[in-house]
Design an enzyme around this catalytic site. Structure first.
Site, PDB file in Angstrom:
ATOM      1  N   SER A 296       0.794  -1.235   0.000  1.00 37.03           N
ATOM      2  CA  SER A 296       0.000   0.000   0.000  1.00 37.03           C
ATOM      3  C   SER A 296       0.821   1.278   0.000  1.00 37.03           C
ATOM      4  O   SER A 296       0.244   2.374  -0.013  1.00 37.03           O
ATOM      5  CB  SER A 296      -0.955  -0.005   1.194  1.00 37.03           C
TER       6      SER A 296
ATOM      7  N   LYS B 244      -0.154   3.729  -2.573  1.00 34.72           N
ATOM      8  CA  LYS B 244      -1.211   4.735  -2.420  1.00 34.72           C
ATOM      9  C   LYS B 244      -0.658   6.148  -2.276  1.00 34.72           C
ATOM     10  O   LYS B 244      -1.390   7.128  -2.440  1.00 34.72           O
ATOM     11  CB  LYS B 244      -2.109   4.362  -1.244  1.00 34.72           C
TER      12      LYS B 244
ATOM     13  N   SER C 116      -5.984   2.925   4.566  1.00 38.30           N
ATOM     14  CA  SER C 116      -5.414   2.170   3.451  1.00 38.30           C
ATOM     15  C   SER C 116      -6.488   1.367   2.720  1.00 38.30           C
ATOM     16  O   SER C 116      -6.286   0.214   2.330  1.00 38.30           O
ATOM     17  CB  SER C 116      -4.298   1.233   3.927  1.00 38.30           C
TER      18      SER C 116
END
Length: 327
Positions: free
Chosen positions: A105, A108, A162
């Site tokens: 993640s 992101k 997340s």
């Protein structure tokens, strides 16, 4: 007179100047195999003697003679890591920071950067069927088809919880499709010099040909920091909002930061304050973390650890890395 003499021929080829009406001059230089100059055409475009060219990568953190890269920091449980001093533009510590690894993640951060660059915070995003992610263990904020969120709301879910469905929501509305948004991510990465990374989705769930390096993550994070909304969100511990379903009914949403330094599960070293960051965990990427921190003088630092075996070791080793800020 014919120039048959070798020296005279060389002299003729050394300099050919074409003056244009715009005041530009193009100078062609004689080719020499051993010349230290890599380009053989110089263009002058009206610059003066007082003009100074900025050095390449003058504002980027680079290795120098004092950069640490050995056992000074225990990163034995991680494959890669880097600590960058933004005030001095230098790498304090690096371990295989150019190794290409799955980012989970941490992806992101790039998703947020592209969204902030190409869309307004009050843009209303509408969820498609693709927000229904069924991968085991994938974090979701609970979006359903037809739900609407502003980009601002979606970024909070993306960076704090997340949420992978929030990543899909952002990508499809900003880029038109997952593939279209991934293309935007890769173009942005190339533009900021993160050329050892490649993205195929906006969330970081495991996929072939999706990878970053610790150094590229520093570059991406540094660029995202140019947007105040990004740094504000990653500094939050909790967040609450109301978004809407397809019929316009309000839906409550709340989340807590996944960052242990913010929620109290980990403690930064004395003299160091963690401002915020982004976590990431998948089976392929194992445990990853990127942080923005500052020292007691307010100088800022970006630290990255990729592919650490266990979450507890991730924070132990990150704390050891942060200790190098104060010596």
């Amino acid at each position: 007179m014919r120039c048959t003499n070798k020296k005279r021929l060389a002299a003729f080829l050394v300099l050919s100047v074409l003056l244009t009406g715009c005041g530009n001059a193009a100078v062609s230089m004689e080719y020499e195999l051993d010349s230290p100059v890599s380009a053989y055409r110089i263009e002058q475009t009206g610059s003066t003697a007082d003009d100074k060219a900025d050095g390449f990568a003058a504002d980027l953190c680079l290795r120098d003679g004092q950069t640490l890269s050995g056992n000074e920091v225990d990163l034995s449980q991680a494959l890669s890591g880097v600590l960058c001093d933004l005030s001095k533009n230098r790498i304090i510590y690096g371990k295989d920071e150019n190794m290409q690894l799955a980012p989970a993640s941490l992806t992101k951060v790039m998703t947020a950067l592209v969204a902030l660059k190409y869309a307004d915070l009050d843009t209303v995003l509408t969820a498609s069927d693709n927000v229904k992610i069924n991968e085991s263990g994938a974090t979701l904020c609970g979006l359903s088809t037809g739900d609407t969120m502003t980009l601002d709301q979606a970024l909070h879910a993306l960076l704090m919880q997340s949420a992978n469905d929030a990543a899909v929501l952002i990508a499809e509305n900003v880029g038109g499709s997952i593939d279209g948004f991934s293309d935007m991510m890769n173009k942005e990465a190339a533009a900021i010099g993160a050329t050892n990374s490649h993205f195929v989705n906006p969330h970081g769930l495991t996929a072939e040909d999706h990878y970053v390096t610790a150094y590229d993550m520093y570059l991406i994070f540094k660029e995202a920091m140019q947007y105040s909304e990004f740094t504000q969100i990653i500094n939050l511990q909790t967040y609450e909002t109301i978004y809407h379903d397809a019929q316009g009914n309000g839906k409550e949403y709340s989340c807590t930061s996944t960052n242990w330094y913010l929620n109290g599960d980990a403690q930064a070293p004395d003299g160091v304050t963690v401002i915020g960051g982004k976590t990431g965990t998948t089976a392929a990427a194992r445990n990853c973390l990127i942080l923005l921190a500052k020292d007691s003088s307010g100088n800022q630092y970006v630290s990255v650890i990729l592919n650490c075996s266990e979450r507890q070791y991730l924070y132990q080793e990150m704390t050891g890395l942060l200790q190098k800020i104060t010596g």
